[in-house]
Design a protein around this motif. Structure first.
Motif, short mmCIF file in Angstrom:
data_model
loop_
_atom_site.label_atom_id
_atom_site.label_comp_id
_atom_site.label_asym_id
_atom_site.label_seq_id
_atom_site.Cartn_x
_atom_site.Cartn_y
_atom_site.Cartn_z
N ARG A 1 -9.78 3.12 -10.66
CA ARG A 1 -10.38 3.57 -9.19
C ARG A 1 -9.52 3.61 -8.18
NH1 ARG A 1 -10.85 -1.01 -5.89
NH2 ARG A 1 -10.97 -2.96 -6.68
N ALA A 2 -9.57 4.26 -6.96
CA ALA A 2 -8.64 4.23 -5.97
C ALA A 2 -8.43 3.05 -5.46
CB ALA A 2 -9.12 5.40 -4.97
N VAL A 3 -7.11 2.66 -4.84
CA VAL A 3 -6.90 1.37 -4.15
C VAL A 3 -6.43 1.74 -2.87
CG1 VAL A 3 -5.77 -0.76 -4.14
CG2 VAL A 3 -6.49 0.24 -6.37
N PRO A 4 -7.19 1.20 -1.63
CA PRO A 4 -6.51 1.26 -0.45
C PRO A 4 -5.31 0.37 -0.50
CG PRO A 4 -8.78 0.85 -0.25
CD PRO A 4 -8.48 0.54 -1.70
N LEU A 5 -4.15 1.14 -0.04
CA LEU A 5 -2.77 0.42 -0.15
C LEU A 5 -2.35 -0.36 1.34
CD1 LEU A 5 -0.94 3.22 -1.97
CD2 LEU A 5 -1.84 1.07 -3.10
N GLY A 6 -1.47 -1.25 1.12
CA GLY A 6 -0.86 -1.84 2.32
C GLY A 6 -1.32 -3.37 2.26
N HIS A 7 -0.52 -4.37 1.72
CA HIS A 7 -0.89 -5.59 1.87
C HIS A 7 0.38 -6.36 2.54
CE1 HIS A 7 1.59 -5.22 -1.73
NE2 HIS A 7 2.10 -6.34 -1.34
N GLY B 1 -12.32 -8.90 -0.42
CA GLY B 1 -11.09 -8.77 -1.48
C GLY B 1 -9.80 -8.68 -0.86
N ILE B 2 -8.55 -8.67 -1.65
CA ILE B 2 -7.13 -8.93 -1.25
C ILE B 2 -6.92 -7.54 -0.56
CG2 ILE B 2 -4.97 -9.07 -1.71
CD1 ILE B 2 -5.58 -10.90 -4.09
N ILE B 3 -6.41 -7.64 0.56
CA ILE B 3 -6.20 -6.43 1.50
C ILE B 3 -5.01 -5.64 0.54
CG2 ILE B 3 -5.13 -5.53 3.69
CD1 ILE B 3 -6.63 -7.88 4.88
N GLY B 4 -5.37 -4.53 0.43
CA GLY B 4 -4.25 -3.48 -0.19
C GLY B 4 -3.72 -3.84 -1.51
N CYS B 5 -4.49 -4.95 -2.26
CA CYS B 5 -4.43 -5.13 -3.66
C CYS B 5 -5.80 -5.43 -4.45
CB CYS B 5 -3.67 -6.42 -3.76
SG CYS B 5 -1.97 -6.36 -3.55
N GLY B 6 -6.56 -4.08 -4.19
CA GLY B 6 -7.62 -4.22 -4.83
C GLY B 6 -8.95 -4.56 -3.87
N GLY B 7 -8.77 -4.93 -3.10
CA GLY B 7 -10.02 -5.07 -1.96
C GLY B 7 -10.60 -4.00 -1.21
N ALA B 8 -11.67 -4.13 -0.44
CA ALA B 8 -12.08 -3.11 0.23
C ALA B 8 -11.08 -2.39 1.26
CB ALA B 8 -13.36 -3.10 0.79
N LEU B 9 -10.17 -3.05 1.72
CA LEU B 9 -9.43 -2.65 2.82
C LEU B 9 -7.91 -2.64 2.52
CD1 LEU B 9 -11.03 -5.29 5.37
CD2 LEU B 9 -11.80 -2.91 5.49
N GLY B 10 -7.12 -1.59 3.39
CA GLY B 10 -5.84 -1.30 2.99
C GLY B 10 -5.24 -1.56 4.33
N GLY B 11 -4.00 -2.09 4.52
CA GLY B 11 -3.20 -2.04 5.65
C GLY B 11 -2.50 -0.98 5.99
N MET B 12 -2.34 0.07 5.05
CA MET B 12 -1.58 1.30 5.16
C MET B 12 -2.64 2.32 5.95
SD MET B 12 1.65 2.35 4.96
CE MET B 12 2.11 1.41 3.73
N SER B 13 -3.30 1.87 6.90
CA SER B 13 -4.04 2.63 7.80
C SER B 13 -3.77 2.60 9.31
CB SER B 13 -5.53 2.27 7.58
OG SER B 13 -5.78 1.78 5.98
N GLU B 14 -4.42 3.40 10.09
CA GLU B 14 -4.14 3.55 11.65
C GLU B 14 -4.59 2.02 12.13
OE1 GLU B 14 -3.81 7.85 13.10
OE2 GLU B 14 -5.69 7.73 11.91
N ILE C 1 6.08 -1.52 2.17
CA ILE C 1 5.81 -0.85 0.76
C ILE C 1 6.16 -2.10 -0.25
CG2 ILE C 1 5.93 0.92 -0.95
CD1 ILE C 1 5.92 2.88 1.46
N CYS C 2 5.69 -2.33 -1.31
CA CYS C 2 6.05 -3.18 -2.12
C CYS C 2 6.00 -2.67 -3.50
CB CYS C 2 5.00 -4.54 -2.05
SG CYS C 2 5.15 -5.77 -3.36
N GLY C 3 6.80 -3.55 -4.37
CA GLY C 3 6.57 -3.17 -5.88
C GLY C 3 5.18 -3.16 -6.43
N THR C 4 4.29 -3.92 -5.95
CA THR C 4 2.95 -3.78 -6.21
C THR C 4 2.17 -2.26 -5.89
OG1 THR C 4 2.66 -6.24 -6.03
CG2 THR C 4 0.37 -5.11 -6.30
N ASP C 5 2.55 -2.02 -4.74
CA ASP C 5 2.10 -0.59 -4.25
C ASP C 5 2.40 0.48 -5.51
OD1 ASP C 5 0.87 -1.51 -1.88
OD2 ASP C 5 2.86 -1.60 -1.29
N VAL C 6 3.79 0.32 -5.83
CA VAL C 6 4.35 1.18 -6.75
C VAL C 6 3.62 1.05 -8.07
CG1 VAL C 6 6.41 1.72 -7.92
CG2 VAL C 6 6.64 1.41 -5.59
N THR C 7 3.45 -0.10 -8.48
CA THR C 7 2.76 0.03 -9.72
C THR C 7 1.40 0.62 -9.42
OG1 THR C 7 3.71 -2.23 -10.45
CG2 THR C 7 1.65 -1.94 -11.38
N PHE C 8 0.57 0.15 -8.71
CA PHE C 8 -0.82 1.00 -8.30
C PHE C 8 -0.64 2.64 -8.56
CE2 PHE C 8 -2.50 -2.94 -5.99
CZ PHE C 8 -3.45 -3.44 -7.13
#
Length: 344
Positions: A58-64, A96-109, A36-43
Motif C-alpha cells: 500500500r502507498a506510504v506517505p513519506l517523511g519522518h 501511526g508513525i509519521i512517514g513510516c506507515g502511519g496516515a501522515l507524512g512529513g514530506m508535505s507542505e 530523506i532516510c534509508g527507510t524512505d529508500v526501502t519503501f
C-alpha cells in the motif's frame, strides 16, 4: 496541498490532498525542512509497505524527519504558539508513525501534529537553528541511542564503522560525551574527510587498509581470552550494515570488547560466532530512540554548525523528485534535506 508518497517501485508520487484542519488538541505545521532516510529508500524500492504474503503493498506517505513552523494551534493547546519553530517525534502520532506507515507524512507542505504536547510529540527549537539542521533531530536521536547503548566512557577507545549520517552522528555524540579516541572506518574518502571535520580522532580507509593492524597502531595492543594479541579497542559500532564489518569486529576484538549494531542488515548473513568465544564480546542491538528524541535537541541547537556538516544536499520541495533520485542512487549523496520556502 502537495504531499509525497510512494509510487511505483523506485519512484515517488506527488499527490494533491486536503490540507489538515487541527482539532482542539492539535497543531498544524508548515513544513520547512524534511530529511530523506534509508527507510524512505526501502519503501521506494518496495513500492510501499507490504500488506500481505503475496507481495502486495500500500502507498506510504513519506517523511519522518520533519522540522516546521507552527501556523495553527488548537484551542486546548497551551504550550506552543503560532510562529514557534519545532521538531517532531514521528513515533508519537496516534494515527501511526509519521512517514513510516502511519496516515501522515512529513514530506508535505503541511503536517498535522495530533494530541500535540511539548516534550512528547514536538519540541521547540531556538530561532538561530536553521531548519535544515533541525531536521536532523530524529536521525541524531537514533545515533545518540546507539551511543547510550554502548555506555562509552571517557577513557574508552571506539571504532565506528560507516561514515553515513548515523555513524557520523555517533561520532559527534561520542566526542561530546568526552570519549578519548574515536576512529571512523569507511571506504569513501569524502566520508572520511567529513568524519575528521566533525571530530573523529582518526580514520581508516577499510578498502585499502588492514583495519586490525591500523587499530593496533591507534589504540595499542590488548589480548583476547586466549592471550592472542588484539587491538586495544573497547567498543565497535556497526553503522554500516554489512557482514564484513561485524566479522571484522568479532575477529579483532580483545577480551571483553563490545559491539553495538545500529545499522539495518537487510538480509541474514554469515558471521563468525566462534570468534565470540575468543573474546567474550558483548553484542548489543540499537533500535530507534526510546527516550532520546528530544534529549538530543538542546545539544543539536548548541552545536548546530557541527551537525550541519552531515548535510550533503539541500533540495527545494519543488524539485523533490530530484531529491529522491539522489537518495536512491548509491554514492550520489550522503544526507539529503528537502527544504520548503525560506528554510532559515
Amino acid at each position: 496541498m502537495k504531499s509525497v508518497q510512494t509510487g511505483a517501485p523506485g519512484a515517488i508520487a506527488v499527490v494533491d490532498i486536503e490540507r489538515p484542519a487541527p482539532g482542539p488538541r492539535d497543531v498544524l505545521l508548515r513544513m520547512r525542512a524534511v530529511g530523506i532516510c534509508g527507510t524512505d529508500v526501502t519503501f521506494l524500492h518496495l513500492g510501499g509497505m507490504p500488506i500481505g504474503p503475496d507481495g502486495q503493498t500500500r502507498a506510504v506517505p513519506l517523511g519522518h524527519e520533519p522540522a516546521g513552523e507552527v501556523v495553527e494551534v488548537g484551542a486546548e493547546v497551551t504550550d506552543v504558539k503560532v510562529g514557534d519553530r519545532v521538531v517532531v517525534n514521528p513515533q508519537a502520532a496516534p494515527s501511526g508513525i509519521i512517514g513510516c506507515g502511519g496516515a501522515l507524512g512529513g514530506m508535505s507542505e503541511y503536517l498535522l501534529i495530533e494530541d500535540a504536547v511539548v516534550g512528547t510529540s514536538l519540541a521547540v527549537i531556538p530561532d538561530e537553528v536553521p531548519y535544515d539542521v533541525a531536521a536532523l533531530n530524529e536521525p541524531m536521536a537514533v545515533a545518540l541511542h546507539c551511543v547510550n547503548r554502548s555506555e562509552a566512557k571517557p577513557g574508552d577507545k571506539v571504532l565506528v564503522f560507516g561514515a553515513g549520517p548515523i555513524g557520523l552522528g555517533a561520532t559527534i555524540w561520542l566526542k561530546l560525551r568526552g570519549v578519548a579516541h574515536v576512529t571512523v572506518a569507511d571506504v569513501l574518502p569524502e566520508r572520511l574527510r567529513t568524519a575528521l571535520a566533525v571530530g573523529a580522532d582518526a580514520v581508516i580507509d577499510s578498502s585499502r587498509e588492514d583495519v586490525a593492524a591500523r587499530l593496533a597502531e591507534l589504540h595499542g595492543t590488548g589480548a583476547n581470552s586466549l592471550g592472542q594479541p588484539r587491538p586495544d579497542t573497547d567498543i565497535y559500532i556497526d553503522a554500516a550494515g554489512v557482514a564484513a564489518v561485524v566479522n571484522t569486529a568479532l575477529t579483532s576484538a580483545k577480551w571483553g570488547a563490545k559491539l553495538v549494531t545500529v545499522a539495518v542488515h537487510k538480509k541474514p548473513e554469515p558471521i563468525d560466532l566462534g570468534a565470540i568465544l575468543r573474546s567474550e564480546m558483548t553484542i548489543l542491538g540499537s533500535q530507534g530512540y526510546p527516550t532520546e528524541i528530544f534529549e538530543v535537541t538542546p545539544q543539536l541547537a548548541r552545536h548546530w554548525d557541527r551537525f550541519a556538516r552531515l548535510i550533503s544536499h539541500r533540495v527545494p520541495f519543488a524539485d523533490v523528485e530530484h531529491a529522491f533520485r539522489l537518495a536512491l542512487t548509491p554514492g550520489a549523496a550522503e544526507k539529503v534535506i528537502v527544504t520548503f520556502g525560506d528554510e532559515g
